[in-house]
Design a protein around this motif. Structure first.
Motif, PDB file in Angstrom:
ATOM      1  N   ALA A 150       0.835  -1.207   0.000  1.00 16.66           N
ATOM      2  CA  ALA A 150       0.000   0.000   0.000  1.00 16.66           C
ATOM      3  C   ALA A 150       0.869   1.256   0.000  1.00 16.66           C
ATOM      4  O   ALA A 150       0.567   2.229  -0.704  1.00 16.66           O
ATOM      5  N   ARG A 151       1.962   1.240   0.746  1.00 20.25           N
ATOM      6  CA  ARG A 151       2.880   2.397   0.745  1.00 20.25           C
ATOM      7  C   ARG A 151       3.510   2.582  -0.630  1.00 20.25           C
ATOM      8  O   ARG A 151       3.676   3.703  -1.100  1.00 20.25           O
ATOM      9  N   TRP A 152       3.882   1.472  -1.284  1.00 18.31           N
ATOM     10  CA  TRP A 152       4.444   1.579  -2.634  1.00 18.31           C
ATOM     11  C   TRP A 152       3.412   2.146  -3.602  1.00 18.31           C
ATOM     12  O   TRP A 152       3.731   2.998  -4.431  1.00 18.31           O
ATOM     13  N   PHE A 153       2.176   1.681  -3.531  1.00 15.60           N
ATOM     14  CA  PHE A 153       1.153   2.141  -4.466  1.00 15.60           C
ATOM     15  C   PHE A 153       0.784   3.608  -4.255  1.00 15.60           C
ATOM     16  O   PHE A 153       0.212   4.231  -5.141  1.00 15.60           O
ATOM     17  N   GLN A 154       1.120   4.173  -3.126  1.00 14.79           N
ATOM     18  CA  GLN A 154       0.869   5.593  -2.895  1.00 14.79           C
ATOM     19  C   GLN A 154       1.784   6.484  -3.742  1.00 14.79           C
ATOM     20  O   GLN A 154       1.539   7.669  -3.878  1.00 14.79           O
ATOM     21  N   LYS A 155       2.809   5.923  -4.351  1.00 16.90           N
ATOM     22  CA  LYS A 155       3.723   6.685  -5.197  1.00 16.90           C
ATOM     23  C   LYS A 155       3.048   7.135  -6.490  1.00 16.90           C
ATOM     24  O   LYS A 155       3.479   8.094  -7.105  1.00 16.90           O
ATOM     25  N   SER A 156       2.033   6.427  -6.930  1.00 13.33           N
ATOM     26  CA  SER A 156       1.323   6.772  -8.155  1.00 13.33           C
ATOM     27  C   SER A 156      -0.106   7.162  -7.819  1.00 13.33           C
ATOM     28  O   SER A 156      -0.867   6.348  -7.309  1.00 13.33           O
ATOM     29  N   GLU A 157      -0.440   8.391  -8.135  1.00 17.21           N
ATOM     30  CA  GLU A 157      -1.790   8.869  -7.855  1.00 17.21           C
ATOM     31  C   GLU A 157      -2.821   8.188  -8.743  1.00 17.21           C
ATOM     32  O   GLU A 157      -3.988   8.097  -8.391  1.00 17.21           O
ATOM     33  N   ALA A 158      -2.410   7.684  -9.911  1.00 13.65           N
ATOM     34  CA  ALA A 158      -3.350   7.116 -10.871  1.00 13.65           C
ATOM     35  C   ALA A 158      -3.595   5.622 -10.655  1.00 13.65           C
ATOM     36  O   ALA A 158      -4.438   5.044 -11.318  1.00 13.65           O
ATOM     37  N   VAL A 159      -2.870   4.984  -9.758  1.00 16.52           N
ATOM     38  CA  VAL A 159      -3.093   3.562  -9.465  1.00 16.52           C
ATOM     39  C   VAL A 159      -3.404   3.433  -7.982  1.00 16.52           C
ATOM     40  O   VAL A 159      -2.598   3.805  -7.137  1.00 16.52           O
ATOM     41  N   GLN A 160      -4.587   2.899  -7.704  1.00 13.79           N
ATOM     42  CA  GLN A 160      -5.026   2.753  -6.323  1.00 13.79           C
ATOM     43  C   GLN A 160      -5.096   1.277  -5.950  1.00 13.79           C
ATOM     44  O   GLN A 160      -5.602   0.470  -6.724  1.00 13.79           O
ATOM     45  N   LEU A 161      -4.617   0.945  -4.778  1.00 18.58           N
ATOM     46  CA  LEU A 161      -4.729  -0.406  -4.234  1.00 18.58           C
ATOM     47  C   LEU A 161      -5.908  -0.417  -3.276  1.00 18.58           C
ATOM     48  O   LEU A 161      -6.043   0.485  -2.448  1.00 18.58           O
TER      49      LEU A 161
END
Length: 185
Positions: free
Chosen positions: A59-70
């Motif tokens: 979840a922390r890694w996916f926060q790097k991209s605003e266009a991809v949400q986990l």
């Protein structure tokens, strides 16, 4: 004054040239918004909470991209990322010539799959991947396996995040355009 303008113009040209080279930040996805549903991983080990730890780090890694949400909700998701913690070896100790522990080797085996929910096709599958972390004599302690697991979970999360972005980019490149552009009637 002219040299300052010249330097600014050169800098602007260099920035435009860099942007025109197709350079992108691999940690950031900037295409159309995508939602990745990740259910709880199966944890086939005796290490409680490891599945939750993997989710949190991902979840922390996916926060790097605003266009991809986990998300943990399937509704409205574009992809499903499912995984399983297959096995763990905690710890394997190696010994030096005088019967002293010289290293801890922690091993974790996982598998995961990324599936496009719209088409039903698997876009990425890793049927088995071994992650290891070694610690030398200086780091061996009661918390040595936890340090090793933290490193392994970080590696897993980075691999999955980067691989997911790569596959989403490839999927977006394959999708045909709808034919409705600015000149559509």
């Amino acid at each position: 004054m002219k040299s300052g303008r010249f330097a600014c113009a050169l800098l602007l040209i260099a920035l435009l040239a860099l942007a025109g080279c197709g350079y992108y930040f691999p940690h950031v996805y900037d295409g159309p918004e995508q939602v990745v549903y990740m259910p709880d991983w199966e944890n086939r080990t005796s290490k409680l909470g490891l599945d939750n730890r993997i989710y949190q780090v991902l979840a922390r890694w996916f926060q790097k991209s605003e266009a991809v949400q986990l998300t943990k909700e399937r509704g409205g998701a574009d992809y499903i990322l499912a995984g399983e913690i297959v096995g763990i070896d905690l710890p394997s100790v190696s010994w030096d010539g005088v019967s002293r522990a010289s290293g801890v080797n922690v091993k974790l085996v996982v598998r995961y799959v990324l599936k496009d929910l719209k088409s039903g096709k698997i876009v990425w599958e890793v049927p088995s991947k071994l992650y290891t972390a070694d610690y030398t004599e200086k780091k061996i302690s009661a918390a040595g396996d936890e340090l090793a697991l933290r490193e392994i979970v970080d590696d897993i999360a980075e691999d999955i995040y980067m691989g997911t972005l790569h596959r989403i980019r490839r999927q977006q490149a394959k999708e045909p355009t709808s034919g409705k552009g600015q000149f559509a009637e």
